[in-house]
Structure formats: structure tokens, C-alpha cells
Design an enzyme around this catalytic site. Structure first.
Site, short mmCIF file in Angstrom:
data_model
loop_
_atom_site.label_atom_id
_atom_site.label_comp_id
_atom_site.label_asym_id
_atom_site.label_seq_id
_atom_site.Cartn_x
_atom_site.Cartn_y
_atom_site.Cartn_z
N CYS A 25 0.81 -1.22 0.00
CA CYS A 25 0.00 0.00 0.00
C CYS A 25 0.85 1.27 0.00
O CYS A 25 0.31 2.37 -0.16
CB CYS A 25 -0.94 0.02 1.20
SG CYS A 25 -2.18 -1.30 1.12
N HIS A 69 -12.18 9.52 -9.64
CA HIS A 69 -11.01 9.71 -10.51
C HIS A 69 -10.10 10.81 -10.01
O HIS A 69 -9.57 11.60 -10.78
CB HIS A 69 -11.45 9.93 -11.97
CG HIS A 69 -11.96 8.68 -12.59
ND1 HIS A 69 -13.26 8.26 -12.43
CD2 HIS A 69 -11.35 7.74 -13.34
CE1 HIS A 69 -13.43 7.12 -13.07
NE2 HIS A 69 -12.28 6.77 -13.63
N GLU A 107 -12.58 -1.30 -0.50
CA GLU A 107 -11.52 -1.07 -1.48
C GLU A 107 -11.42 -2.21 -2.48
O GLU A 107 -11.00 -2.02 -3.61
CB GLU A 107 -10.17 -0.91 -0.77
CG GLU A 107 -10.05 0.33 0.06
CD GLU A 107 -8.70 0.46 0.73
OE1 GLU A 107 -8.34 1.58 1.09
OE2 GLU A 107 -8.00 -0.57 0.91
#
Length: 117
Positions: A25, A69, A107
């Protein structure tokens, strides 16, 4: 208690640069996020709703305008973990709809973080 939920989707990148360099991550990456807001009330309003789903469109607009985005490190003032995002969306929703009881953020199809006071 009556409970309703509504689901929202967005795609965004983030990086948890505070983690060790070898942590997956810590690298720049993205997710297709799912946000689920839950509202609850002991009684229904005069229309038979906890809250009209149409009113929750404001959350879709907020997500689309602010998160979709985007690079989450540029959007949030905290580490862009699912846990922190769940709290962020909870606070945003609760300020508008006092019936808000929880927010969940996914996620990946197998991971969820939830904030519920």
C-alpha cells in the site's frame, strides 16, 4: 428500528507513503471503491420513509465531484485508509441527515471498513 442503506461507487488512486517501502500500500495504486451509507429511525416519516432515497443523491454528487477519478492523498487531510474514509463520509452524511448510523467503505470485493459510533 427501521434501517435503510444506499450504495455509491467511485474510482480513485492513493498511496499510503507513511508505511514501509516494501508494503504494497506504500506504492501508488488505485481501487474501485464502494461506499454504503446506513440510516435508521425508530419511526417512519409521514411518507413512510426513514429518509427518501432521492435526498441521498447529494452524497453521489459529493463523491462524483470530490473523489471520483482523483488522487485521495490530495483530497483528504488524513491517511486515505478505508477506515478514515468511512469516518469522513459518516461525518459528512451525519451533518446532513441525523438518521445516519454507519458508513462502510470497500476497497476490494473482500475488504470493508466501517465507521459506526
Amino acid at each position: 428500528m427501521y434501517r435503510i442503506t444506499k450504495e455509491f461507487h467511485f474510482s480513485a488512486s492513493h498511496q499510503l507513503a507513511h508505511l514501509p517501502a516494501d508494503h504494497q500500500c506504500a506504492r501508488l495504486h488505485g481501487h474501485n471503491y464502494i461506499v454504503v451509507v446506513e440510516l435508521a429511525a425508530p419511526t417512519l416519516d409521514s411518507d413512510g420513509f426513514v429518509r427518501d432515497y432521492g435526498e441521498l443523491k447529494a452524497l453521489k454528487t459529493y463523491i462524483d465531484d470530490t473523489f471520483d477519478h482523483r488522487h485521495l492523498n490530495d483530497v483528504l487531510d488524513v491517511h486515505s485508509t478505508g477506515e478514515n474514509m468511512a469516518r469522513h463520509f459518516y461525518d459528512w452524511c451525519r451533518a446532513r441527515w441525523p438518521e445516519t448510523t454507519a458508513v462502510k467503505v470497500s476497497e476490494t470485493p473482500k475488504t470493508w471498513a466501517e465507521y459506526r459510533p
